[in-house]
Design a protein around this motif. Structure first.
Motif, PDB file in Angstrom:
ATOM      1  N   LYS A  49       0.859  -1.126   0.060  1.00 41.54           N
ATOM      2  CA  LYS A  49      -0.190  -0.119   0.231  1.00 41.54           C
ATOM      3  C   LYS A  49       1.354   1.192  -0.081  1.00 41.54           C
ATOM      4  N   GLY A  50       2.071   1.021   0.904  1.00 41.68           N
ATOM      5  CA  GLY A  50       2.846   2.140   0.550  1.00 41.68           C
ATOM      6  C   GLY A  50       3.587   2.671  -0.380  1.00 41.68           C
ATOM      7  N   MET A  51       3.974   1.812  -1.602  1.00 40.11           N
ATOM      8  CA  MET A  51       4.531   1.750  -2.464  1.00 40.11           C
ATOM      9  C   MET A  51       3.512   2.553  -3.731  1.00 40.11           C
ATOM     10  N   ASN A  52       2.166   1.946  -3.292  1.00 36.01           N
ATOM     11  CA  ASN A  52       1.056   2.228  -4.529  1.00 36.01           C
ATOM     12  C   ASN A  52       0.843   3.274  -3.999  1.00 36.01           C
ATOM     13  N   SER A  53       0.663   4.426  -2.469  1.00 31.85           N
ATOM     14  CA  SER A  53       1.031   5.907  -2.291  1.00 31.85           C
ATOM     15  C   SER A  53       1.851   6.503  -3.083  1.00 31.85           C
ATOM     16  N   VAL A  54       3.082   5.875  -2.458  1.00 32.79           N
ATOM     17  CA  VAL A  54       4.190   7.081  -3.633  1.00 32.79           C
ATOM     18  C   VAL A  54       3.983   6.745  -5.146  1.00 32.79           C
ATOM     19  N   GLN A  55       3.541   5.615  -5.639  1.00 31.38           N
ATOM     20  CA  GLN A  55       3.303   5.955  -7.302  1.00 31.38           C
ATOM     21  C   GLN A  55       2.094   6.673  -7.932  1.00 31.38           C
ATOM     22  N   ASN A  56       1.288   7.079  -6.646  1.00 34.30           N
ATOM     23  CA  ASN A  56       0.222   8.150  -6.763  1.00 34.30           C
ATOM     24  C   ASN A  56       0.423   9.674  -5.938  1.00 34.30           C
ATOM     25  N   VAL A  57       1.587   9.245  -5.693  1.00 33.05           N
ATOM     26  CA  VAL A  57       2.095  11.161  -5.328  1.00 33.05           C
ATOM     27  C   VAL A  57       3.120  11.182  -7.575  1.00 33.05           C
ATOM     28  N   LYS A  58       4.019  10.066  -7.417  1.00 34.65           N
ATOM     29  CA  LYS A  58       4.320  10.862  -8.497  1.00 34.65           C
ATOM     30  C   LYS A  58       3.581  10.602 -10.010  1.00 34.65           C
ATOM     31  N   ASN A  59       2.408  10.188  -9.943  1.00 36.20           N
ATOM     32  CA  ASN A  59       1.749  10.489 -10.655  1.00 36.20           C
ATOM     33  C   ASN A  59       0.819  11.910 -10.867  1.00 36.20           C
ATOM     34  N   THR A  60       0.583  12.452  -9.415  1.00 36.34           N
ATOM     35  CA  THR A  60      -0.313  13.732  -9.357  1.00 36.34           C
ATOM     36  C   THR A  60       1.161  14.625 -10.349  1.00 36.34           C
ATOM     37  N   LEU A  61       2.324  14.475  -9.371  1.00 36.53           N
ATOM     38  CA  LEU A  61       2.852  15.200  -9.818  1.00 36.53           C
ATOM     39  C   LEU A  61       3.550  15.377 -11.176  1.00 36.53           C
ATOM     40  N   ALA A  62       3.978  14.286 -11.734  1.00 34.81           N
ATOM     41  CA  ALA A  62       3.755  13.556 -13.446  1.00 34.81           C
ATOM     42  C   ALA A  62       3.190  14.801 -14.196  1.00 34.81           C
ATOM     43  N   ARG A  63       1.662  15.113 -13.273  1.00 31.07           N
ATOM     44  CA  ARG A  63       0.114  15.749 -14.030  1.00 31.07           C
ATOM     45  C   ARG A  63       1.024  16.852 -14.204  1.00 31.07           C
ATOM     46  N   GLY A  64       1.401  17.508 -13.198  1.00 36.94           N
ATOM     47  CA  GLY A  64       1.406  19.243 -12.970  1.00 36.94           C
ATOM     48  C   GLY A  64       0.928  19.466 -11.344  1.00 36.94           C
ATOM     49  N   GLU A  65       0.359  18.504 -10.701  1.00 40.09           N
ATOM     50  CA  GLU A  65      -0.953  19.085  -9.813  1.00 40.09           C
ATOM     51  C   GLU A  65      -0.266  19.275  -8.724  1.00 40.09           C
ATOM     52  N   ALA A  66      -0.187  20.231  -7.589  1.00 44.01           N
ATOM     53  CA  ALA A  66       0.521  19.239  -6.376  1.00 44.01           C
ATOM     54  C   ALA A  66       0.121  17.990  -5.461  1.00 44.01           C
ATOM     55  N   PRO A  67       1.006  17.532  -5.056  1.00 41.82           N
ATOM     56  CA  PRO A  67       0.600  16.513  -4.585  1.00 41.82           C
ATOM     57  C   PRO A  67       0.509  16.628  -3.195  1.00 41.82           C
ATOM     58  N   GLY A  68       0.001  17.807  -2.274  1.00 44.35           N
ATOM     59  CA  GLY A  68      -0.975  17.896  -1.127  1.00 44.35           C
ATOM     60  C   GLY A  68      -1.067  16.896  -0.311  1.00 44.35           C
ATOM     61  N   ALA A  69      -2.609  16.557  -1.319  1.00 38.81           N
ATOM     62  CA  ALA A  69      -3.283  15.113  -0.523  1.00 38.81           C
ATOM     63  C   ALA A  69      -2.555  13.698  -0.493  1.00 38.81           C
ATOM     64  N   ALA A  70      -2.052  13.493  -2.070  1.00 39.32           N
ATOM     65  CA  ALA A  70      -1.790  12.385  -2.372  1.00 39.32           C
ATOM     66  C   ALA A  70      -0.372  12.056  -1.604  1.00 39.32           C
ATOM     67  N   LEU A  71      -0.279  12.671  -0.940  1.00 36.11           N
ATOM     68  CA  LEU A  71       1.744  13.101   0.009  1.00 36.11           C
ATOM     69  C   LEU A  71       1.166  13.032   1.495  1.00 36.11           C
ATOM     70  N   VAL A  72      -0.315  13.129   1.772  1.00 36.57           N
ATOM     71  CA  VAL A  72      -0.791  13.224   2.844  1.00 36.57           C
ATOM     72  C   VAL A  72      -1.092  11.611   3.600  1.00 36.57           C
ATOM     73  N   ASP A  73      -1.707  10.906   2.031  1.00 35.13           N
ATOM     74  CA  ASP A  73      -2.622   9.975   2.223  1.00 35.13           C
ATOM     75  C   ASP A  73      -0.898   8.679   2.378  1.00 35.13           C
ATOM     76  N   THR A  74      -0.295   9.451   1.727  1.00 36.72           N
ATOM     77  CA  THR A  74       0.814   8.721   1.527  1.00 36.72           C
ATOM     78  C   THR A  74       1.861   8.310   3.205  1.00 36.72           C
ATOM     79  N   PHE A  75       1.450   9.489   3.972  1.00 39.61           N
ATOM     80  CA  PHE A  75       2.741   9.543   5.315  1.00 39.61           C
ATOM     81  C   PHE A  75       1.333   8.981   6.037  1.00 39.61           C
ATOM     82  N   LEU A  76       0.650   9.519   6.095  1.00 37.36           N
ATOM     83  CA  LEU A  76      -0.680   8.174   6.887  1.00 37.36           C
ATOM     84  C   LEU A  76      -0.371   6.789   6.122  1.00 37.36           C
ATOM     85  N   THR A  77      -0.646   6.104   5.445  1.00 37.19           N
ATOM     86  CA  THR A  77      -0.227   4.469   4.634  1.00 37.19           C
ATOM     87  C   THR A  77       0.601   4.318   5.558  1.00 37.19           C
TER      88      THR A  77
END
Length: 129
Positions: A49-77
């Motif tokens: 789950k942690g690696m999936n969350s890290v991938q979500n952060v990378k995808n969010t950054l690749a789309r040029g969006e702020a990674p706030g929500a994905a980063l917090v989700d990764t941290f909590l997971t």
């Protein structure tokens, strides 16, 4: 420094007391197996789950969006998995709260506040490559 030391002592005593009480109620072997099982589950959660969350952060950054929500989700997971991996029932309960979607929303404002505080002090920087 005294407060941290006192908090660590209180936590340790509470954890030991809980282990003894649960061990007396369900048996020593069952208690040990339960602790081992939650540790294995915690390691699984951190790895998958942690690696999936890290991938979500990378995808969010690749789309040029702020990674706030994905980063917090990764941290909590990752934090929930880590707390499950640690031996003890208090850490297991807190880890489960961090992993459950409905209770995770309770912790998100706390993490956002902590991140903003660190960013203002220059202690938390997001670098995009």
């Amino acid at each position: 420094m005294r407060k941290i030391f006192l908090g660590f002592i209180v936590y340790t005593l509470a954890e030991l007391t809980l282990l003894i009480v649960i061990g007396q109620n369900i048996g020593v072997l069952s208690t040990l197996l339960l602790i081992i099982a939650t540790s294995v589950i915690g390691i699984y959660v951190m790895k998958n789950k942690g690696m999936n969350s890290v991938q979500n952060v990378k995808n969010t950054l690749a789309r040029g969006e702020a990674p706030g929500a994905a980063l917090v989700d990764t941290f909590l997971t990752f934090g929930g998995g880590l707390l499950l991996a640690l031996p003890g029932f208090l850490t297991d309960v807190l880890g489960l709260f961090l992993l459950m979607p409905f209770s995770r929303k309770m912790f998100q404002p706390i993490v956002y506040y902590w991140m903003r505080k660190k960013m203002k002090k220059g202690q938390f920087i997001i670098v995009q490559r």
